[in-house]
Design a protein around this motif. Structure first.
Motif, PDB file in Angstrom:
ATOM      1  N   THR A  79       0.833  -1.197   0.000  1.00 45.40           N
ATOM      2  CA  THR A  79       0.000   0.000   0.000  1.00 45.40           C
ATOM      3  C   THR A  79       0.873   1.254   0.000  1.00 45.40           C
ATOM      4  OG1 THR A  79      -1.879  -1.054   1.120  1.00 45.40           O
ATOM      5  CG2 THR A  79      -1.665   1.336   1.368  1.00 45.40           C
ATOM      6  N   GLY A  80       1.905   1.245   0.832  1.00 44.50           N
ATOM      7  CA  GLY A  80       2.805   2.385   0.886  1.00 44.50           C
ATOM      8  C   GLY A  80       3.576   2.588  -0.396  1.00 44.50           C
ATOM      9  N   VAL A  81       4.056   1.492  -0.998  1.00 45.92           N
ATOM     10  CA  VAL A  81       4.815   1.605  -2.241  1.00 45.92           C
ATOM     11  C   VAL A  81       3.933   2.129  -3.371  1.00 45.92           C
ATOM     12  CG1 VAL A  81       6.104   0.326  -3.995  1.00 45.92           C
ATOM     13  CG2 VAL A  81       6.462  -0.185  -1.574  1.00 45.92           C
ATOM     14  N   LEU A  82       2.699   1.650  -3.451  1.00 43.09           N
ATOM     15  CA  LEU A  82       1.782   2.125  -4.488  1.00 43.09           C
ATOM     16  C   LEU A  82       1.508   3.621  -4.347  1.00 43.09           C
ATOM     17  CD1 LEU A  82      -0.799  -0.807  -4.598  1.00 43.09           C
ATOM     18  CD2 LEU A  82       0.721  -0.117  -6.453  1.00 43.09           C
ATOM     19  N   ALA A  83       1.428   4.100  -3.120  1.00 44.09           N
ATOM     20  CA  ALA A  83       1.137   5.517  -2.891  1.00 44.09           C
ATOM     21  C   ALA A  83       2.388   6.389  -2.965  1.00 44.09           C
ATOM     22  CB  ALA A  83       0.482   5.692  -1.521  1.00 44.09           C
ATOM     23  N   ALA A  84       3.564   5.786  -2.899  1.00 42.45           N
ATOM     24  CA  ALA A  84       4.816   6.544  -2.835  1.00 42.45           C
ATOM     25  C   ALA A  84       5.087   7.289  -4.134  1.00 42.45           C
ATOM     26  CB  ALA A  84       5.972   5.601  -2.522  1.00 42.45           C
ATOM     27  N   ARG A  85       5.774   8.427  -4.006  1.00 40.86           N
ATOM     28  CA  ARG A  85       6.159   9.212  -5.174  1.00 40.86           C
ATOM     29  C   ARG A  85       7.649   9.130  -5.469  1.00 40.86           C
ATOM     30  NH1 ARG A  85       4.680  15.052  -4.404  1.00 40.86           N
ATOM     31  NH2 ARG A  85       5.394  14.680  -2.280  1.00 40.86           N
ATOM     32  N   GLY A  86       8.432   8.612  -4.544  1.00 44.02           N
ATOM     33  CA  GLY A  86       9.874   8.511  -4.748  1.00 44.02           C
ATOM     34  C   GLY A  86      10.257   7.314  -5.601  1.00 44.02           C
ATOM     35  N   GLU A  87      11.373   7.411  -6.301  1.00 46.64           N
ATOM     36  CA  GLU A  87      11.869   6.294  -7.095  1.00 46.64           C
ATOM     37  C   GLU A  87      12.552   5.252  -6.229  1.00 46.64           C
ATOM     38  OE1 GLU A  87      14.408   7.754 -10.164  1.00 46.64           O
ATOM     39  OE2 GLU A  87      12.797   8.846 -11.200  1.00 46.64           O
ATOM     40  N   ILE A  88      13.020   5.658  -5.053  1.00 46.03           N
ATOM     41  CA  ILE A  88      13.657   4.747  -4.114  1.00 46.03           C
ATOM     42  C   ILE A  88      12.777   4.606  -2.883  1.00 46.03           C
ATOM     43  CG2 ILE A  88      15.633   4.402  -2.569  1.00 46.03           C
ATOM     44  CD1 ILE A  88      17.382   5.761  -4.633  1.00 46.03           C
ATOM     45  N   ILE A  89      12.542   3.370  -2.483  1.00 51.73           N
ATOM     46  CA  ILE A  89      11.734   3.064  -1.311  1.00 51.73           C
ATOM     47  C   ILE A  89      12.644   2.576  -0.193  1.00 51.73           C
ATOM     48  CG2 ILE A  89       9.856   1.665  -0.375  1.00 51.73           C
ATOM     49  CD1 ILE A  89       8.913   3.531  -2.583  1.00 51.73           C
ATOM     50  N   VAL A  90      12.427   3.063   0.996  1.00 52.03           N
ATOM     51  CA  VAL A  90      13.070   2.526   2.196  1.00 52.03           C
ATOM     52  C   VAL A  90      11.967   1.971   3.086  1.00 52.03           C
ATOM     53  CG1 VAL A  90      14.326   3.081   4.309  1.00 52.03           C
ATOM     54  CG2 VAL A  90      15.039   4.086   2.142  1.00 52.03           C
ATOM     55  N   THR A  91      12.140   0.742   3.573  1.00 52.67           N
ATOM     56  CA  THR A  91      11.174   0.184   4.513  1.00 52.67           C
ATOM     57  C   THR A  91      11.844  -0.026   5.867  1.00 52.67           C
ATOM     58  OG1 THR A  91      11.650  -2.119   3.865  1.00 52.67           O
ATOM     59  CG2 THR A  91       9.854  -0.986   2.710  1.00 52.67           C
ATOM     60  N   LEU A  92      11.078   0.169   6.919  1.00 56.43           N
ATOM     61  CA  LEU A  92      11.508  -0.122   8.286  1.00 56.43           C
ATOM     62  C   LEU A  92      10.343  -0.769   9.013  1.00 56.43           C
ATOM     63  CD1 LEU A  92      12.518   3.155   7.742  1.00 56.43           C
ATOM     64  CD2 LEU A  92      13.815   2.568   9.767  1.00 56.43           C
ATOM     65  N   ASP A  93      10.660  -1.628   9.978  1.00 53.42           N
ATOM     66  CA  ASP A  93       9.622  -2.172  10.833  1.00 53.42           C
ATOM     67  C   ASP A  93       9.090  -1.070  11.739  1.00 53.42           C
ATOM     68  OD1 ASP A  93       9.812  -4.707   9.781  1.00 53.42           O
ATOM     69  OD2 ASP A  93      11.198  -5.435  11.323  1.00 53.42           O
ATOM     70  N   GLY A  94       7.817  -1.160  12.099  1.00 57.36           N
ATOM     71  CA  GLY A  94       7.187  -0.115  12.886  1.00 57.36           C
ATOM     72  C   GLY A  94       7.401  -0.220  14.378  1.00 57.36           C
ATOM     73  N   ASP A  95       8.143  -1.252  14.843  1.00 54.66           N
ATOM     74  CA  ASP A  95       8.324  -1.432  16.277  1.00 54.66           C
ATOM     75  C   ASP A  95       9.518  -0.672  16.840  1.00 54.66           C
ATOM     76  OD1 ASP A  95      10.460  -2.898  15.279  1.00 54.66           O
ATOM     77  OD2 ASP A  95       9.638  -4.853  15.839  1.00 54.66           O
TER      78      ASP A  95
END
Length: 255
Positions: A94-110
């Motif tokens: 969901t976040g990647v689909l909504a993202a506008r950047g060409e590079i995605i960074v993911t982190l755990d939410g904890d």
């Protein structure tokens, strides 16, 4: 023909210069960790063209409200909300689909991933060859229980042997990857643990760098060793099947 709403990104913020990096953080019942994590991400990427997308996976606590209260303090913050709890992989997508950047960074939410490590993954991705699509973190000095570390070591070993993905720690939530490459991958639940293998299947290359790991200070883990084992068995078979059915065309020329 009615489109599938799960494939449509929600409306973004007002038009403006597109960020280079979109940080995507899935959260579920992380009221204690999420606000400080948002501030840490903003500090780690201070001065960068960045947006920070938290995806609330239908939390039952006040995670959503506490994050929404930060939007004035952190202008780069965007908050997306699922109406049905759908799991970590769907929240990431969901976040990647909504993202506008060409590079995605993911982190755990904890809060166990250290946001200060994220920029070096982005720098390595930008400095790499054109086929480098993913730079993953490998946790050092893990701050988890002995049982969780043993289960993770066994699971990573089995997965690496069967999938030959060269990754030592696919469970690390801290990753940087190219949005376009991610959207080429077949989606399924728990895909976040198989990104290296699936990137290799598409002909991309991957890289792994050591990152820190912090103890959980609030909330509770959303996974159990038994539940993870049950899901991993079918997931491994599915990814092995996908690998066996991959056929790449080599360089494509327009004539």
């Amino acid at each position: 023909m009615v489109s599938d709403p799960s494939q449509t990104p929600p409306a973004g913020p007002a038009p403006g210069p597109s960020p280079e990096v979109s940080v995507v953080v899935p959260v579920f019942n992380e009221s204690g960790a999420a606000p400080d994590l948002a501030r840490e991400i903003a500090a780690a990427f201070a001065g960068w063209p960045v947006e920070i997308l938290f995806v609330d996976d239908c939390s039952r606590d006040d995670t959503r409200e506490r994050l929404a209260a930060l939007k004035t303090e952190i202008p780069a913050l965007r908050l997306l909300a699922h109406s049905v709890n759908s799991g970590q992989s769907r929240a990431v997508r969901t976040g990647v689909l909504a993202a506008r950047g060409e590079i995605i960074v993911t982190l755990d939410g904890d809060g166990q991933n250290d946001p200060a490590d994220a920029p070096k993954l982005v720098d390595a991705l930008r400095a790499g060859p054109s086929d480098l699509a993913l730079v993953g973190g490998e946790r050092v000095r893990r701050q988890d229980s002995a049982a969780k570390k043993i289960a993770s070591r066994i699971g990573n070993g089995v997965r690496r042997r069967l999938l030959r993905d060269t990754a030592n720690d696919t469970g690390c939530g801290l990753k940087a990857f190219r949005r376009e490459a991610f959207l080429r991958l077949p989606y399924f639940d728990h895909i976040h643990r198989y990104l290296p293998a699936l990137m290799l299947r598409e002909g991309y290359s991957t890289l792994f760098l050591p990152v820190g790991h912090r103890p959980r200070t609030s909330g509770a883990s959303k996974y159990t060793n038994l539940g993870r084992l049950w899901a991993s068995a079918s997931d491994l078979l599915g990814v092995m099947w996908l690998q066996s059915r991959a056929r790449r065309p080599g360089p494509v020329a327009e004539l």
